[in-house]
Design an enzyme around this catalytic site. Sequence first.
Site, PDB file in Angstrom:
ATOM      1  N   CYS A  21       6.068  -7.598  12.836  1.00  0.00           N
ATOM      2  CA  CYS A  21       7.384  -8.150  12.503  1.00  0.00           C
ATOM      3  C   CYS A  21       7.734  -7.999  11.022  1.00  0.00           C
ATOM      4  O   CYS A  21       8.700  -8.574  10.551  1.00  0.00           O
ATOM      5  CB  CYS A  21       7.479  -9.623  12.900  1.00  0.00           C
ATOM      6  SG  CYS A  21       6.342 -10.703  12.019  1.00  0.00           S
ATOM      7  N   ASP A  29       3.183  -9.750   4.092  1.00  0.00           N
ATOM      8  CA  ASP A  29       2.131 -10.578   3.488  1.00  0.00           C
ATOM      9  C   ASP A  29       0.752  -9.953   3.654  1.00  0.00           C
ATOM     10  O   ASP A  29      -0.090 -10.038   2.753  1.00  0.00           O
ATOM     11  CB  ASP A  29       2.147 -11.980   4.092  1.00  0.00           C
ATOM     12  CG  ASP A  29       3.181 -12.882   3.444  1.00  0.00           C
ATOM     13  OD1 ASP A  29       3.564 -12.600   2.288  1.00  0.00           O
ATOM     14  OD2 ASP A  29       3.631 -13.844   4.079  1.00  0.00           O
ATOM     15  N   ARG A  56      12.960 -17.361  12.134  1.00  0.00           N
ATOM     16  CA  ARG A  56      12.491 -18.067  10.931  1.00  0.00           C
ATOM     17  C   ARG A  56      13.071 -19.474  10.950  1.00  0.00           C
ATOM     18  O   ARG A  56      14.128 -19.741  10.370  1.00  0.00           O
ATOM     19  CB  ARG A  56      12.922 -17.318   9.675  1.00  0.00           C
ATOM     20  CG  ARG A  56      12.400 -15.885   9.592  1.00  0.00           C
ATOM     21  CD  ARG A  56      12.829 -15.249   8.281  1.00  0.00           C
ATOM     22  NE  ARG A  56      12.351 -13.877   8.137  1.00  0.00           N
ATOM     23  CZ  ARG A  56      13.048 -12.795   8.448  1.00  0.00           C
ATOM     24  NH1 ARG A  56      14.288 -12.924   8.926  1.00  0.00           N
ATOM     25  NH2 ARG A  56      12.549 -11.587   8.291  1.00  0.00           N
ATOM     26  N   HIS A  97      27.239  -5.338  -5.406  1.00  0.00           N
ATOM     27  CA  HIS A  97      27.528  -6.001  -4.143  1.00  0.00           C
ATOM     28  C   HIS A  97      28.504  -5.204  -3.290  1.00  0.00           C
ATOM     29  O   HIS A  97      28.449  -5.260  -2.062  1.00  0.00           O
ATOM     30  CB  HIS A  97      28.046  -7.411  -4.414  1.00  0.00           C
ATOM     31  CG  HIS A  97      27.016  -8.302  -5.033  1.00  0.00           C
ATOM     32  ND1 HIS A  97      27.052  -8.667  -6.356  1.00  0.00           N
ATOM     33  CD2 HIS A  97      25.894  -8.846  -4.523  1.00  0.00           C
ATOM     34  CE1 HIS A  97      26.008  -9.423  -6.623  1.00  0.00           C
ATOM     35  NE2 HIS A  97      25.288  -9.552  -5.539  1.00  0.00           N
ATOM     36  N   GLU A 125      -1.479 -12.485   8.838  1.00  0.00           N
ATOM     37  CA  GLU A 125      -1.053 -12.185   7.473  1.00  0.00           C
ATOM     38  C   GLU A 125      -2.229 -12.159   6.507  1.00  0.00           C
ATOM     39  O   GLU A 125      -2.115 -11.644   5.397  1.00  0.00           O
ATOM     40  CB  GLU A 125      -0.041 -13.237   7.003  1.00  0.00           C
ATOM     41  CG  GLU A 125       1.193 -13.340   7.893  1.00  0.00           C
ATOM     42  CD  GLU A 125       1.892 -14.681   7.764  1.00  0.00           C
ATOM     43  OE1 GLU A 125       2.927 -14.732   7.094  1.00  0.00           O
ATOM     44  OE2 GLU A 125       1.380 -15.669   8.340  1.00  0.00           O
ATOM     45  N   ARG A 180       4.198  -8.633  -3.526  1.00  0.00           N
ATOM     46  CA  ARG A 180       5.254  -7.694  -3.128  1.00  0.00           C
ATOM     47  C   ARG A 180       6.494  -7.823  -4.006  1.00  0.00           C
ATOM     48  O   ARG A 180       7.290  -6.891  -4.083  1.00  0.00           O
ATOM     49  CB  ARG A 180       5.632  -7.901  -1.659  1.00  0.00           C
ATOM     50  CG  ARG A 180       6.021  -9.332  -1.308  1.00  0.00           C
ATOM     51  CD  ARG A 180       6.419  -9.443   0.146  1.00  0.00           C
ATOM     52  NE  ARG A 180       6.578 -10.826   0.565  1.00  0.00           N
ATOM     53  CZ  ARG A 180       7.236 -11.189   1.651  1.00  0.00           C
ATOM     54  NH1 ARG A 180       7.788 -10.290   2.409  1.00  0.00           N
ATOM     55  NH2 ARG A 180       7.324 -12.455   1.977  1.00  0.00           N
TER      56      ARG A 180
END
Length: 877
Positions: free
Chosen positions: A810, A765, A609, A502, A741, A775
């Site tokens: 996108c 997708d 989103r 991290h 998609e 994926r």
Amino acid sequence: MSEARPVSAAPLVGIVLVSHSAALAKAALALAGEMLHSKPVRIELAAGLDERTFGTDAVQILEAIQAADDGAGVVVLMDLGSAVLSAELALELLDDEAARERVLLCPAPMVEGLVVAAVAAAGGATRNEVCAGAVGALEGKRSQLGVAEIEPLRESGQLVAAEPGPSRESGQSVAAEPGPSLEGTFVVSNEHGLHARPAAKLVQEVRSLDAVVMLRNLSTGAGPVPASSLSRVATLGALRDHEIQVSVTGSHAREALDHVLALAGRAFDEDADSPGTPARGGRMAAGGHEPEADDSDRTEADDSEGTTPPDGPDWGTKPTSARPAAPGIGIGPVWKAGPLAALAVPDATTENAAADWRRVRRAIADVRREIRRSQALAVRDVGEGDAAIFDAHLLLLDDGDVLDDVHSRIDSGQAAAPAWATTIARVEGDFSALSDPYLRARAGDVRAVGDQVLRVLLGIPDVTAAVSGVFVASDLTPAQVAGFDAEKVKAVILAHGTPTSHGAILARGKGIPVVVGAGTSVLDIPDGTLVAVDGASGEVAVAPDDELLERFRARGRELALARITALARSSTPAVTKDGTHVVVGANLGSQEDATLAAKSGADLAGLVRTEFLFLGRSQAPDVDEQEAVYLALAETLGGRRLTLRTLDVGGDKPLDYLPMPLEANPFLGLRGLRLSLANPGLLADQLLACVRTAHATPVSLMFPMVSTVAELAEARRLLADAVVLEGRGTPPGLLVGIMVEVPATALKTEAFARHVDFFSIGTNDLTQYTLAAERGNDAVAEVADPYDPGVLRLIQTVCDGAGTALVAVCGELAADTRATSLLVGLGVRELSMTSSAIPEVKEAIRTTDLSEARHLAAQAVTAVGPEAVKALLTGHS
């Protein structure tokens, strides 16, 4: 807030209200005030981390207790979960033993309990009487509703009897019977298993539930462990595809079990777009070794006022391998942090166990405030997603397994510092023993938090905020990175660590070059020695000669100039050499994302989103809330167009309040627009919110996972209904489009084109559906390559069949500057991506010649495979 009393009046019991929400506490106080009729009762609030941020703070509670105590004692009322833990910690921080004995932690309902407690205190009742009245505050409601008995309340992971009387004084509790056990199972879907962030989310949710939750890893036999302990959850070694058994007891076991399984079903709300693992490889160059050229995105940071190393080892003859973790060029003198492990922790015994335990809790409180400060800085610099690791650090500070072990060691005679150090070493060892390297690397998080507390206990200041030059250390903690000044810290060289740590992720977000795994020999480099670092290739030159140093500097100058140019022009349109305008937008999932997008020069929000509004809650947001959030995003973006994607969830990320069938393959099931059409009320509310928003700011409405024209027609019918219901007609400038998609959708572009204003290709997708390779599955990760000619041909098909409709991309491919000319050549005219990539992508567009790009695209779609496509792109650049 407090009420003053005449000096001559006898002391009255004070009240402290502890709540996660400042607004809730103030409202409850106002309600209680209506019942007091100006009678003087001292009521203090310890609520929220600030006016807008939920949370509780032990130091704030301590100060409230001290302010409320006039000598007759204090009754503390708390809302839920960690409020109780914070109140217990506040008591432990109270040095005055007599004052501590006057404090009563009361398990009463907060709002009703406060009203009754305030009236009782105003009448001169004792602490026990005030608490007993507060606990019995639900009696009237119970009688009215005809409920036979009140269910037990759960406080701080234990069941506390909800009956009048001093049920919790000086931290004591009365346990209730746990009830029957319920069981369920889930399969871990997170790419790296239950690592820090998803585990932290699980622990946070479990701590708020009215039940006891235990977990067992059925795939390995590990467990059972309490789900409320982050350190114990980690010992399950839960990897992707492991089956986990959940056993729940308590008064609300069914609700708790359903909640945990739903949380697991949506991968513990972990962002699928979180940063991945950087490419492995690289070497350490020294002396006359020439670093290899690299075309990665880097920036320069050069501070070559270093000192010549004293006589010692010949660094140039001992090349050490290093791994790239964060790209960029950094040149400067070595600045080393002394490892805390090298400091002697005294093997001391305690003379006063209670005092040493309070020292530990006070140190934890200090570190908690520092972590929250670091988290705020990280959110500002890199966004909420990467800053979420600090949630795991905060949970470790409150981990019952850790605290119980430390407390036990102190009670057995160890002093505070060695007790803490021994426990942290044990927990760190548990992590280090895990088989999975990603989970094993989380031992660094334990060590980071443990070191912070140990520094406070030993009185050793953290001097990393003063770093100037190239920071060399054994490892890097998120808190250290949060305090770094990116202008002063030129690069980071770590002897150990991983690119997925991290600390490395946060440094990458700040633009600081990092290499990891350089070996312990780097810790022997004298302070002040000049080093040059390439974070993209993993190369480190120690005391480089003039020729090698100049090569690093030249590469850095090129990158710095490119970055400066890109940033300076990021707010201007991106136009190809021959005058073709390509719109460059940002993908948004939060208000913080919008802020970063505005700073990065986004032309619009190419993808919002909206599911971030719907996930992680018990009911769907109403129309007003959705509209308010959308308008706030638009305001942050300065009125730029919003592309609002309707709710995109399914069996892989379900909603607690929306029943969904259990599907063998949720990626091919009821998801996206299919799910919304199956729940028309939910979709109708969202469409109404979008229509309202579109009357105030430019909006493009986008439907996800569309497979048939019939689905789109039904969605447009519901949109028309929303326009009628809103009453002002179709908003000017409202555009309607679909996500591409599904391969079948791409092949039917001409049929869809008559019904839409734009297409947005989700290459993530589209790639997995085209190549039948999930994926997130490491076993087929190399197959799921968006550069596959089959995927590129589908993009070309959409562009060719779109007619006058705009075609956008996108997915992750949009942010890859290698693909910019290729996508433009295929016919794409809008690219949307993570905000940090916008300046460079705009520059890539400006260097594109459309005729050359079309020729390149024609070659790419007929190539034999993705590697051949990439070779074409390399030759083109």
